[in-house]
Design a protein around this motif. Structure first.
Motif, PDB file in Angstrom:
ATOM      1  N   SER A 197     -18.500  20.450  30.011  1.00  0.00           N
ATOM      2  CA  SER A 197     -19.250  20.451  28.829  1.00  0.00           C
ATOM      3  C   SER A 197     -20.560  21.366  28.485  1.00  0.00           C
ATOM      4  O   SER A 197     -20.776  22.257  27.557  1.00  0.00           O
ATOM      5  CB  SER A 197     -19.564  19.313  28.191  1.00  0.00           C
ATOM      6  N   LYS A 205     -18.378  16.632  32.257  1.00  0.00           N
ATOM      7  CA  LYS A 205     -19.809  16.829  32.066  1.00  0.00           C
ATOM      8  C   LYS A 205     -20.210  18.059  32.299  1.00  0.00           C
ATOM      9  O   LYS A 205     -21.086  18.762  31.587  1.00  0.00           O
ATOM     10  CB  LYS A 205     -20.641  15.696  32.623  1.00  0.00           C
ATOM     11  N   LYS A 223     -16.865  13.288  35.831  1.00  0.00           N
ATOM     12  CA  LYS A 223     -18.157  13.797  36.341  1.00  0.00           C
ATOM     13  C   LYS A 223     -18.011  15.506  36.077  1.00  0.00           C
ATOM     14  O   LYS A 223     -18.875  16.402  35.560  1.00  0.00           O
ATOM     15  CB  LYS A 223     -18.325  13.899  37.819  1.00  0.00           C
ATOM     16  N   LEU A 234     -19.581  16.595  24.925  1.00  0.00           N
ATOM     17  CA  LEU A 234     -18.746  16.094  25.975  1.00  0.00           C
ATOM     18  C   LEU A 234     -17.547  15.275  25.104  1.00  0.00           C
ATOM     19  O   LEU A 234     -16.713  15.310  25.873  1.00  0.00           O
ATOM     20  CB  LEU A 234     -19.662  14.953  26.601  1.00  0.00           C
TER      21      LEU A 234
END
Length: 447
Positions: free
Chosen positions: A66, A63, A60, A73
């Motif tokens: 990113s 993400k 999580k 990602l």
């Protein structure tokens, strides 16, 4: 300054540009970093909008990272980030979150930190300035370290089994530190017999926006979500949809749902996900039908069923669905129940969980047939049963049981007895298959 303040630089560059870090204990604490691994670095003050996540090893958070760095990602997923370095002040209008208690990246902040709340777990964190939190600073679990050179200023400051040191503190609502034991005794935890766990003190609960929060674990879950937790912060009212989403993602949150939102529908939602939610369901929603449905779906649910709903029939249903005999109350034991549990279990049956009054020769014979019978020798010795006699009766029952006997209880005596029963014209083909299959064991005993 926003997200562009951060860059990924290699550990080799970090060592070159910030050589003073080499003298810090937490820097490469386990001596397993590679020079080509990375740090997330800002060489200036950082102001960040929202919650800031430190668990950079988790999916999580990758993400989130990113988006923070505006990188694909896939690139983040293949990048090993071992630390975060901010060479300046760090201001976050949300919560700084290191939720993972077992591990985390090394964090070094060469300045002051301001935030809504600060939650630290398994990371090694060093802050060279002061920490000022609008609500709470909480450090939890003994795999982590937190060193603050300055003042920790927050209405609530909690150190729960964590290696936390600081220069000074200013906490006007609540302070708890079980490592230092320097807090007011009225702030101490109390044992909750119903849930078999320590509950937080009334002194802390009276300051919380949700008085149903009863443990540090529940409080951590709120902080992990970036929630405002103190009554004095006057957070936005929650809706039924909010609690529905909470319960969908974590059944444990059913325990802290306010009464006006804790409907039968919401409880059913939690139970559809897992039987583990049952202790948090209102008593009026628990019926014999609900219990039966849970046990038919998963026999392990028997461990959570209230005693008034447990019957012989329900225990047998649990055994048929697959469970452990140790999870079924002894009052309902029978040889049929024990064998049904053994036959349908997801794990190898453990005869050690069976009381001695149920250890009969017939039970042991079936135990051998069902699986590996790992504890047969121990069970026979402790209960005065003859192991060889039991194995012979298993051999007598059917030739197909030779796999269970030869595979797990092979001996010269056992083989010779089996040969006396099956090494004949009538069973020649099947017998030869077993001889071939276990020829290596036969060779080891000289047969």
């Amino acid at each position: 300054m926003h997200n562009s303040a951060f860059k990924l630089i290699t550990i080799k560059e970090v060592k070159s540009q910030y050589p003073f870090l080499l003298d810090h204990e937490g820097f490469d604490y386990f001596e397993e970093w590679e020079d080509q691994d990375f740090f997330l670095v800002s060489n200036e003050d950082v102001i960040y909008e929202g919650d800031f996540y430190l668990d950079l090893y988790e999916d999580k958070e990758k993400k989130w990272l990113s988006n923070l760095l505006n990188l694909p990602l896939k690139e983040i997923e293949k990048t090993r980030i071992e630390g975060v370095l901010i060479n300046g002040n760090f201001s976050v209008n949300g919560t700084i979150i290191n939720a993972e208690g077992d591990y985390g990246p090394y964090i070094f902040i060469n300045g002051n930190v301001t935030c809504q709340s600060l939650l630290l777990g398994g990371s090694y964190v060093e802050i060279m300035g002061n920490v000022k939190a609008k609500e709470m600073v909480m450090t939890s679990y003994n795999h982590g370290n937190f060193k603050c050179s300055g003042i920790i200023e927050a209405p609530v400051f909690i150190v729960e089994d964590h290696y936390t040191t600081f220069g000074e503190r200013k906490n006007d609502l609540f302070y708890y530190n079980d490592k230092a034991n320097d807090y007011d005794s009225k702030n101490d935890c109390e044992y909750d017999e119903e849930f078999d766990e320590d509950s937080i003190s009334i002194e802390l609960r009276k300051h919380l926006e949700n008085p149903l929060i009863a443990t540090f674990e529940e409080l951590k879950r709120e902080l992990e979500r970036g929630e405002l937790v103190l009554r004095q912060s006057n957070p936005q009212p929650k809706t039924y949809e909010y609690w529905q989403n909470r319960v969908k993602s974590n059944y444990r949150d059913l325990k802290v749902v306010p009464p006006q939102f804790k409907t039968k529908e919401l409880c059913e939602l939690a139970l559809n996900n897992t039987f583990h939610a049952l202790p948090f369901v209102n008593e009026e929603f628990i019926t014999a039908e609900v219990c039966e449905k849970l046990v038919e779906k998963d026999g392990f649910a028997i461990q959570k069923i209230p005693s008034q709903f447990i019957t012989q029939e329900l225990c047998l249903k649990a055994a048929e669905s697959g469970t452990l005999i140790s999870l079924i109350p002894h009052d309902f034991y029978s040889e049929e129940l024990i064998l049904t549990t053994f036959k349908n279990g997801k794990h190898q049956p453990d005869i050690n969980d069976v009381p001695s009054e149920f250890i009969t020769e017939s039970l042991l014979e079936e135990y051998v047939k069902i699986g590996k019978g790992l504890w047969l020798d121990k069970a026979c010795k402790e209960n005065g049963k003859d192991k060889i006699s039991i194995l012979k009766r298993v051999i007598d029952s059917e030739i197909i049981n030779l796999d269970a006997v030869f595979g797990n209880h092979f001996s010269k005596e056992v083989f010779e007895y089996a040969a006396s029963v099956y090494d004949n014209v009538q069973n020649e083909a099947e017998w030869n298959k077993y001889v071939e299959k276990y020829k290596h064991k036969l060779e080891r005993i000289g047969l």
